[in-house]
Design an enzyme around this catalytic site. Structure first.
Site, PDB file in Angstrom:
ATOM      1  N   LYS A 182      10.753   2.760   3.364  1.00 11.55           N
ATOM      2  CA  LYS A 182      10.842   4.216   3.216  1.00 11.55           C
ATOM      3  C   LYS A 182      11.639   4.593   1.975  1.00 11.55           C
ATOM      4  O   LYS A 182      12.729   4.055   1.748  1.00 11.55           O
ATOM      5  CB  LYS A 182      11.533   4.811   4.453  1.00 11.55           C
ATOM      6  CG  LYS A 182      10.770   4.582   5.749  1.00 11.55           C
ATOM      7  CD  LYS A 182       9.734   5.630   5.969  1.00 11.55           C
ATOM      8  CE  LYS A 182      10.374   6.870   6.551  1.00 11.55           C
ATOM      9  NZ  LYS A 182       9.400   7.786   7.100  1.00 11.55           N
TER      10      LYS A 182
ATOM     11  N   TYR B  11      -7.185   2.707   5.455  1.00  9.13           N
ATOM     12  CA  TYR B  11      -6.359   1.532   5.178  1.00  9.13           C
ATOM     13  C   TYR B  11      -6.593   0.359   6.109  1.00  9.13           C
ATOM     14  O   TYR B  11      -5.991  -0.683   5.939  1.00  9.13           O
ATOM     15  CB  TYR B  11      -4.869   1.892   5.118  1.00  9.13           C
ATOM     16  CG  TYR B  11      -4.332   2.608   6.353  1.00  9.13           C
ATOM     17  CD1 TYR B  11      -4.286   1.994   7.598  1.00  9.13           C
ATOM     18  CD2 TYR B  11      -3.846   3.907   6.258  1.00  9.13           C
ATOM     19  CE1 TYR B  11      -3.782   2.644   8.711  1.00  9.13           C
ATOM     20  CE2 TYR B  11      -3.347   4.578   7.365  1.00  9.13           C
ATOM     21  CZ  TYR B  11      -3.316   3.932   8.583  1.00  9.13           C
ATOM     22  OH  TYR B  11      -2.832   4.579   9.675  1.00  9.13           O
TER      23      TYR B  11
ATOM     24  N   CYS C 128      25.410  44.346  12.900  1.00 14.43           N
ATOM     25  CA  CYS C 128      25.790  45.563  13.634  1.00 14.43           C
ATOM     26  C   CYS C 128      27.296  45.721  13.774  1.00 14.43           C
ATOM     27  O   CYS C 128      27.775  46.661  14.398  1.00 14.43           O
ATOM     28  CB  CYS C 128      25.126  45.572  15.005  1.00 14.43           C
ATOM     29  SG  CYS C 128      25.813  44.333  16.111  1.00 14.43           S
TER      30      CYS C 128
ATOM     31  N   CYS D  31      26.493  37.215  18.604  1.00 16.44           N
ATOM     32  CA  CYS D  31      26.741  38.646  18.541  1.00 16.44           C
ATOM     33  C   CYS D  31      26.546  39.157  19.969  1.00 16.44           C
ATOM     34  O   CYS D  31      25.541  38.851  20.607  1.00 16.44           O
ATOM     35  CB  CYS D  31      25.722  39.292  17.599  1.00 16.44           C
ATOM     36  SG  CYS D  31      25.470  41.046  17.879  1.00 16.44           S
TER      37      CYS D  31
ATOM     38  N   CYS E 168      29.689  40.854  13.719  1.00 15.17           N
ATOM     39  CA  CYS E 168      28.280  40.603  13.411  1.00 15.17           C
ATOM     40  C   CYS E 168      27.951  41.202  12.040  1.00 15.17           C
ATOM     41  O   CYS E 168      28.264  42.367  11.790  1.00 15.17           O
ATOM     42  CB  CYS E 168      27.397  41.224  14.489  1.00 15.17           C
ATOM     43  SG  CYS E 168      25.648  41.175  14.061  1.00 15.17           S
TER      44      CYS E 168
ATOM     45  N   LYS F  83       2.363   4.542   1.153  1.00 15.98           N
ATOM     46  CA  LYS F  83       2.415   5.130   2.495  1.00 15.98           C
ATOM     47  C   LYS F  83       2.161   6.625   2.351  1.00 15.98           C
ATOM     48  O   LYS F  83       3.050   7.392   1.976  1.00 15.98           O
ATOM     49  CB  LYS F  83       3.769   4.862   3.146  1.00 15.98           C
ATOM     50  CG  LYS F  83       3.836   5.282   4.591  1.00 15.98           C
ATOM     51  CD  LYS F  83       5.109   4.744   5.231  1.00 15.98           C
ATOM     52  CE  LYS F  83       5.205   5.081   6.693  1.00 15.98           C
ATOM     53  NZ  LYS F  83       5.120   6.479   7.018  1.00 15.98           N
TER      54      LYS F  83
ATOM     55  N   ASP G  11       1.672  10.396   3.133  1.00 12.69           N
ATOM     56  CA  ASP G  11       2.334  11.249   4.113  1.00 12.69           C
ATOM     57  C   ASP G  11       1.331  12.250   4.686  1.00 12.69           C
ATOM     58  O   ASP G  11       1.142  13.338   4.163  1.00 12.69           O
ATOM     59  CB  ASP G  11       3.493  11.996   3.432  1.00 12.69           C
ATOM     60  CG  ASP G  11       4.512  12.466   4.448  1.00 12.69           C
ATOM     61  OD1 ASP G  11       4.335  12.166   5.644  1.00 12.69           O
ATOM     62  OD2 ASP G  11       5.471  13.139   4.051  1.00 12.69           O
TER      63      ASP G  11
ATOM     64  N   GLU H  76       0.851  -1.197   0.000  1.00 12.22           N
ATOM     65  CA  GLU H  76       0.000   0.000   0.000  1.00 12.22           C
ATOM     66  C   GLU H  76       0.882   1.241   0.000  1.00 12.22           C
ATOM     67  O   GLU H  76       1.910   1.266   0.672  1.00 12.22           O
ATOM     68  CB  GLU H  76      -0.878   0.015   1.271  1.00 12.22           C
ATOM     69  CG  GLU H  76      -1.688  -1.253   1.430  1.00 12.22           C
ATOM     70  CD  GLU H  76      -2.410  -1.339   2.778  1.00 12.22           C
ATOM     71  OE1 GLU H  76      -2.555  -0.306   3.455  1.00 12.22           O
ATOM     72  OE2 GLU H  76      -2.813  -2.452   3.145  1.00 12.22           O
TER      73      GLU H  76
ATOM     74  N   CYS I 176      21.663  44.937  19.049  1.00 16.82           N
ATOM     75  CA  CYS I 176      21.801  44.649  17.613  1.00 16.82           C
ATOM     76  C   CYS I 176      20.398  44.577  17.002  1.00 16.82           C
ATOM     77  O   CYS I 176      19.505  43.918  17.558  1.00 16.82           O
ATOM     78  CB  CYS I 176      22.526  43.317  17.447  1.00 16.82           C
ATOM     79  SG  CYS I 176      22.464  42.642  15.784  1.00 16.82           S
TER      80      CYS I 176
HETATM   81  S1  IVH Z   1      -0.742   0.705   8.651  1.00 16.64           S
HETATM   82  C1  IVH Z   1      -0.097  -1.600  12.310  1.00 16.64           C
HETATM   83  N1  IVH Z   1      -1.078   1.606   6.205  1.00 16.64           N
HETATM   84  O1  IVH Z   1       2.329   5.400   8.396  1.00 16.64           O
HETATM   85  C2  IVH Z   1      -0.444  -0.798  11.155  1.00 16.64           C
HETATM   86  N2  IVH Z   1      -0.086   3.050   7.797  1.00 16.64           N
HETATM   87  O2  IVH Z   1       4.360   4.213  10.919  1.00 16.64           O
HETATM   88  C3  IVH Z   1       0.005   0.627  11.247  1.00 16.64           C
HETATM   89  N3  IVH Z   1       0.464   5.287   6.947  1.00 16.64           N
HETATM   90  O3  IVH Z   1       1.113   5.811  11.643  1.00 16.64           O
HETATM   91  C4  IVH Z   1      -0.357   1.516  10.161  1.00 16.64           C
HETATM   92  N4  IVH Z   1      -0.275   4.975   4.891  1.00 16.64           N
HETATM   93  O4  IVH Z   1       0.092   7.202   9.801  1.00 16.64           O
HETATM   94  C5  IVH Z   1      -0.629   1.883   7.444  1.00 16.64           C
HETATM   95  N5  IVH Z   1      -1.455   2.261   4.029  1.00 16.64           N
HETATM   96  C6  IVH Z   1      -1.020   2.545   5.241  1.00 16.64           C
HETATM   97  C7  IVH Z   1      -0.465   3.814   5.579  1.00 16.64           C
HETATM   98  C8  IVH Z   1      -0.004   4.017   6.877  1.00 16.64           C
HETATM   99  C9  IVH Z   1       0.278   5.836   5.738  1.00 16.64           C
HETATM  100  C10 IVH Z   1       1.094   5.971   8.108  1.00 16.64           C
HETATM  101  C11 IVH Z   1       0.308   5.881   9.373  1.00 16.64           C
HETATM  102  C12 IVH Z   1       1.180   5.199  10.396  1.00 16.64           C
HETATM  103  C13 IVH Z   1       2.542   5.322   9.772  1.00 16.64           C
HETATM  104  C14 IVH Z   1       3.348   4.057  10.031  1.00 16.64           C
END
Ligand code: IVH
Length: 673
Positions: A315, A228, A412, A427, A409, A116, A118, A114, A432
């Site tokens: 990540k 999710y 000044c 400074c 600085c 992730k 932000d 899935e 200043c």
């Molecule tokens: S699952 C145990 N699924 O990422 C399951 N998290 O550190 C925990 N996040 O706090 C979360 N997309 O804020 C999950 N498809 C996704 C996600 C997702 C974003 C974020 C969420 C979580 C952090 C994971």
């Protein structure tokens, strides 16, 4: 007759719900905006005539209300876990091996991959198909009740269609609230026009938006969601994939790119693909979440401490790009500390053009040997401010010279000094201009005296014109109204507003004034703790270091800094001037009641007409108690005001002690609050 009305409202609501879902969840509108608005108006009108038919899932409830939010704490029925991170293919392969080894021999493991997103995670509770509560993650065990704000997000259903799937009515969903990049940019452009502080990235503006006190404001923010996970004992589903399909059927917005992968190889492919395509999405992602698909296998693997063994985050690498460092400049802050800044050849990276990056301090420059004229790699990580990650040495000019530490600085020209055991240089000139401006800006800032209109630009002008030289001068500005009006872009109205805001700042509590003074190490939280114990300026001015350190969480660096501050005649005189101007140097809350309610949880319900909810909440918290939003067997007290409803009933059922507002006040008095 009224039955007819009820039917009519219900039919209209059903229609709006359907159109809403088509527009916000499926991105496939069925009717025009005008028709939609007309329908909504019609419902509003009917509800006005028949308020008895207003329901919590009516689409008219999405516009927010003028009742200021108080974010009670909500205990998560199942903790909101976090995920372990992986940064490369090898770590993902290790995760796969651990999963397979953790299950019975030869188990095949499928995964969902899935995106992730932000943003900010949220947990939403539905009871009998109705959205009843939404909470932030908080520390994972308990978060904050943000129900009113979450209701304004149109892609979150206020009710699900029970008849469609009668099995599932009481459940939690979890997901990520986010702000699409386009909406974020539009919002920032508007803020720029209004001279408001800009948000650094969509994630920060999402976090800021869902914690706004006024839910009508939240309704204006372009927030969206991807759900999710589903937590339900009723679904009978055996996999994450099936849960996602069910969520979709129930009307939730799930991410369309989620993939069911047969093995870790397919997961790796997914990760690689999206790492290269992330910029093509209309929202920000920072990786991929990989979950074991089978719920049985998830349960078999279980959790370690705060994260599951069956899921991991992959990540993405921070976004980097090359550019030329034109010049190193030095910024002087309110404490006099110099911060080096890299002035860059403008370059586009991750959604915005970057022309400056922080270099932190002189040590960082020396460690990375950063020089003017260098080609550098800059990156935007999780942090807001871009940074220089390294110098591309092969491209360095042979005539380049090492960066020298300035001796004077840049503002000044005073001498600079470097205290022992510090990496910063300072400074030494208290007067200043840069320090003066920094102190004024801090004093007028949101977390201090919150003087609207007195922002960076005006402070800059007023210091340059020598109208302001310290924070007490702010309280003489009303005498200079005529001069102020002549300043470009000021005008009568904004000057009068400014004078009004300055007058209002005199009402701000002592802890904000103390924070505003900008005493080193005294942050907003410390100021609050200090003024709860030493509740007048006199007590604080005369307190010994030992006395100050008696306060919980206050250590020697803070206490010494306070003592040093009050030893200085300049500061003493400044405080006196502020006292004369009428600022608040006394706080109501006195020590000694701090732990009497510790461990006790309260639910406030109904209208508290004598005290008000916010005050009741802060009194409870000042005594170590906690205010939660829903009644459970673990609740110690329910304070029931006028028109208390379902929470009172639940308290009676669970035999939780119920206090009227007067009894609650008596309880506080009995512990001397
Ligand atoms: S699952 C145990 N699924 O990422 C399951 N998290 O550190 C925990 N996040 O706090 C979360 N997309 O804020 C999950 N498809 C996704 C996600 C997702 C974003 C974020 C969420 C979580 C952090 C994971």
């Amino acid at each position: 007759m009224s039955d007819l009305f009820k039917k009519k409202i219900e039919t209209l609501r059903e229609k709006v719900k359907k159109y809403n879902h088509a527009y916000y969840v499926l991105s496939d509108p069925i009717i025009s905006d005008e028709e939609f608005d007309k329908l909504l108006k019609e419902i509003e009108e009917l509800e006005k005539q028949h308020p008895e038919f207003i329901t919590s899932d009516s689409p008219t409830k999405r516009v927010g209300s003028d009742i200021s939010n108080i974010f009670n704490s909500v205990e998560h029925s199942i903790p909101m876990l976090s995920l372990a991170n992986t940064y490369n293919s090898q770590e993902l392969l290790d995760f796969d091996r651990r999963c397979r080894e953790g299950l019975s021999a030869n188990s095949k493991v499928e995964y969902t991959a899935e995106l992730k997103i932000d943003g900010v995670s949220i947990s939403i509770n539905y009871k009998n198909g109705l959205l009843v509560e939404a909470a932030t993650r908080g520390d994972g065990v308990s978060g904050e009740d943000v129900t009113n704000n979450i209701r304004t997000i149109k892609s979150i259903p206020l009710s699900i269609n029970i008849s469609q799937n009668s099995e599932i009515k009481d459940f939690y969903v979890r997901g990520e609230i986010f702000m699409p990049i386009a909406g974020f940019n539009r919002m920032n452009e508007l803020r720029k026009l209004n001279d408001e502080k800009l948000f650094a990235n969509p994630r920060n503006s999402t976090a800021g938006s869902i914690k706004l006190l006024d839910s009508r404001e939240v309704a204006k923010r372009p927030l969206d969601v991807f759900i999710y996970s589903l937590i339900s004992s009723e679904s009978g589903n055996t996999s994450q994939w099936k849960n996602l399909q069910l969520l979709k059927d129930l009307g939730f917005k799930i991410n369309p790119f989620t993939k069911l992968c047969k093995n870790i190889g397919e997961v790796l492919e997914f990760c690689k693909y999206w790492e290269s395509k992330r910029d093509e999405l209309p929202y920000e992602i920072d990786g991929v979440v990989v979950k074991v698909n089978s719920i049985d296998q998830q349960n078999g693997l279980g959790n370690i401490a705060k994260s599951p063994r069956w899921a991991v985050a992959y990540k993405f690498k921070a976004k980097q790009t090359k550019t030329k460092l034109r010049e190193i400049t030095w910024q002087v802050g309110r404490t006099g500390a110099l911060t080096p800044v890299a002035e860059l050849e403008p370059v586009f990276l991750a959604g915005s053009t970057i022309s400056r990056a922080t270099l932190h301090n002189i040590e960082e420059i020396q460690r990375k040997d950063i020089r003017e004229g260098d080609t550098v790699l800059i990156e935007k990580g999780g942090d807001v401010i871009p940074k220089v990650s390294l110098v591309v040495l092969e491209e360095r000019d042979k005539d380049s010279v090492e960066t020298k530490i300035p001796e004077n600085c840049p503002i000044c020209n005073s001498k600079l000094f470097q205290p022992e055991s510090e990496v910063n240089i300072y400074c030494e000139n208290f007067y200043c201009d840069a320090q003066v401006k920094g102190r004024l800006e801090h004093f007028a800032g949101r977390n201090a005296l919150d003087i609207e209109g007195l922002g960076t630009a005006l402070v800059e002008i007023l210091v340059d014109l020598k109208v302001l030289s310290d924070v007490s001068d702010i309280y003489t500005l009303h005498k200079k109204r005529d001069d102020l009006i002549t300043i470009e872009r000021m005008g009568e109205k904004s000057v009068d507003n400014l004078i009004k805001a300055i007058e209002q700042s005199k009402e701000k509590p002592f802890h904000k004034v103390l924070f505003g003074l900008g005493i080193r190490y005294v942050g907003a939280g410390a100021a609050q703790k200090i003024t709860q114990s030493l509740n007048t300026i006199e007590k604080l001015r005369t307190a010994s270091a030992e006395r100050i350190e008696e306060i919980k969480e206050i250590g020697p660096s803070i206490s010494n800094s306070i003592i040093r501050f009050f030893k200085d005649d300049k500061n003493k005189a400044l405080v006196e001037r502020l006292e004369k101007a009428g600022l608040n140097f006394e706080s109501e809350i006195v020590e000694a009641v701090t732990t009497k309610l510790s461990g006790k949880s309260f639910v406030l319900t109904g209208t508290l007409s004598l005290m008000g909810r916010n005050e009741a909440k802060s009194k409870i918290e000042n005594c170590g108690g906690k205010v939660v939003s829903s009644v459970s067997a673990k609740t110690d007290y329910v304070v029931a005001g006028e028109k208390a409803g379902s929470k009172l009933e639940k308290a009676q059922k669970l035999e939780v002690e119920i206090l009227s507002e007067t009894e609650f006040i008596e309880l506080l008095e009995s512990i001397n609050v």
